[in-house]
Design a protein around this motif. Structure first.
Motif, PDB file in Angstrom:
ATOM      1  N   VAL A   1       0.845  -1.191   0.000  1.00  0.00           N
ATOM      2  CA  VAL A   1       0.000   0.000   0.000  1.00  0.00           C
ATOM      3  C   VAL A   1       0.882   1.244   0.000  1.00  0.00           C
ATOM      4  CG1 VAL A   1      -1.634   1.340   1.375  1.00  0.00           C
ATOM      5  CG2 VAL A   1      -1.972  -1.102   1.077  1.00  0.00           C
ATOM      6  N   TRP A   2       1.922   1.247   0.821  1.00  0.00           N
ATOM      7  CA  TRP A   2       2.820   2.398   0.921  1.00  0.00           C
ATOM      8  C   TRP A   2       3.525   2.649  -0.415  1.00  0.00           C
ATOM      9  CZ3 TRP A   2       8.172   3.202   0.722  1.00  0.00           C
ATOM     10  CH2 TRP A   2       8.593   4.413   1.236  1.00  0.00           C
ATOM     11  N   LYS A   3       3.995   1.576  -1.054  1.00  0.00           N
ATOM     12  CA  LYS A   3       4.682   1.718  -2.329  1.00  0.00           C
ATOM     13  C   LYS A   3       3.727   2.152  -3.432  1.00  0.00           C
ATOM     14  CE  LYS A   3       8.482  -1.460  -1.488  1.00  0.00           C
ATOM     15  NZ  LYS A   3       9.181  -2.684  -1.910  1.00  0.00           N
TER      16      LYS A   3
ATOM     17  N   GLN B   1       1.940   9.046  -6.608  1.00  0.00           N
ATOM     18  CA  GLN B   1       2.418  10.424  -6.475  1.00  0.00           C
ATOM     19  C   GLN B   1       3.515  10.727  -7.494  1.00  0.00           C
ATOM     20  OE1 GLN B   1      -0.140  11.879  -4.812  1.00  0.00           O
ATOM     21  NE2 GLN B   1       1.433  13.150  -3.924  1.00  0.00           N
ATOM     22  N   ALA B   2       4.403   9.776  -7.720  1.00  0.00           N
ATOM     23  CA  ALA B   2       5.473   9.970  -8.695  1.00  0.00           C
ATOM     24  C   ALA B   2       4.896  10.099 -10.101  1.00  0.00           C
ATOM     25  CB  ALA B   2       6.455   8.805  -8.634  1.00  0.00           C
ATOM     26  N   GLN B   3       3.873   9.306 -10.402  1.00  0.00           N
ATOM     27  CA  GLN B   3       3.236   9.360 -11.714  1.00  0.00           C
ATOM     28  C   GLN B   3       2.546  10.705 -11.915  1.00  0.00           C
ATOM     29  OE1 GLN B   3       0.201   6.374 -12.192  1.00  0.00           O
ATOM     30  NE2 GLN B   3       0.588   6.210 -14.385  1.00  0.00           N
TER      31      GLN B   3
ATOM     32  N   SER C   1       3.541  13.566 -14.691  1.00  0.00           N
ATOM     33  CA  SER C   1       2.515  14.058 -15.607  1.00  0.00           C
ATOM     34  C   SER C   1       2.415  15.578 -15.548  1.00  0.00           C
ATOM     35  CB  SER C   1       1.175  13.423 -15.260  1.00  0.00           C
ATOM     36  OG  SER C   1       0.158  13.954 -16.053  1.00  0.00           O
ATOM     37  N   LEU C   2       2.457  16.133 -14.337  1.00  0.00           N
ATOM     38  CA  LEU C   2       2.402  17.583 -14.180  1.00  0.00           C
ATOM     39  C   LEU C   2       3.626  18.238 -14.795  1.00  0.00           C
ATOM     40  CD1 LEU C   2       1.072  20.111 -13.018  1.00  0.00           C
ATOM     41  CD2 LEU C   2       2.261  19.649 -10.878  1.00  0.00           C
ATOM     42  N   GLY C   3       4.792  17.649 -14.584  1.00  0.00           N
ATOM     43  CA  GLY C   3       6.017  18.186 -15.168  1.00  0.00           C
ATOM     44  C   GLY C   3       5.976  18.204 -16.678  1.00  0.00           C
ATOM     45  N   LYS C   4       5.458  17.141 -17.267  1.00  0.00           N
ATOM     46  CA  LYS C   4       5.351  17.088 -18.726  1.00  0.00           C
ATOM     47  C   LYS C   4       4.382  18.135 -19.245  1.00  0.00           C
ATOM     48  CE  LYS C   4       6.460  12.219 -19.490  1.00  0.00           C
ATOM     49  NZ  LYS C   4       5.931  10.917 -19.937  1.00  0.00           N
ATOM     50  N   SER C   5       3.261  18.321 -18.544  1.00  0.00           N
ATOM     51  CA  SER C   5       2.280  19.296 -19.013  1.00  0.00           C
ATOM     52  C   SER C   5       2.803  20.722 -18.868  1.00  0.00           C
ATOM     53  CB  SER C   5       0.956  19.133 -18.262  1.00  0.00           C
ATOM     54  OG  SER C   5       1.099  19.447 -16.910  1.00  0.00           O
ATOM     55  N   VAL C   6       3.591  20.974 -17.833  1.00  0.00           N
ATOM     56  CA  VAL C   6       4.181  22.308 -17.654  1.00  0.00           C
ATOM     57  C   VAL C   6       5.199  22.574 -18.764  1.00  0.00           C
ATOM     58  CG1 VAL C   6       5.708  23.658 -16.179  1.00  0.00           C
ATOM     59  CG2 VAL C   6       3.760  22.506 -15.183  1.00  0.00           C
ATOM     60  N   LEU C   7       5.995  21.593 -19.104  1.00  0.00           N
ATOM     61  CA  LEU C   7       7.005  21.773 -20.152  1.00  0.00           C
ATOM     62  C   LEU C   7       6.381  22.015 -21.526  1.00  0.00           C
ATOM     63  CD1 LEU C   7       9.711  19.140 -19.198  1.00  0.00           C
ATOM     64  CD2 LEU C   7       9.915  21.621 -19.139  1.00  0.00           C
TER      65      LEU C   7
END
Length: 59
Positions: free
Chosen positions: A19-21, A27-29, A33-39
């Protein structure tokens, strides 16, 4: 007086870690995704300051 807790079984330990992993993976995904959309300047859910080139021309 302090009493040690009961030992967690291996199966419960494995479930807890899974569950923790999974939370960390999600969160990493989302961050990727947010980083790609910002770029690509396609982000709708994230606001960030942008340099205005018009201000530099006035000086």
């Amino acid at each position: 007086m302090a009493v040690p807790k009961k030992k967690r079984s291996k199966s419960k330990r494995n479930m807890h870690r899974a569950v923790w992993k999974k939370k960390a993976e999600l969160q990493a995904q989302r961050a990727l995704s947010l980083g790609k959309s910002v770029l690509t300047n396609r982000s709708n859910s994230f606001e960030y300051p942008q340099d205005d080139e018009d201000e530099d021309d006035d000086e």
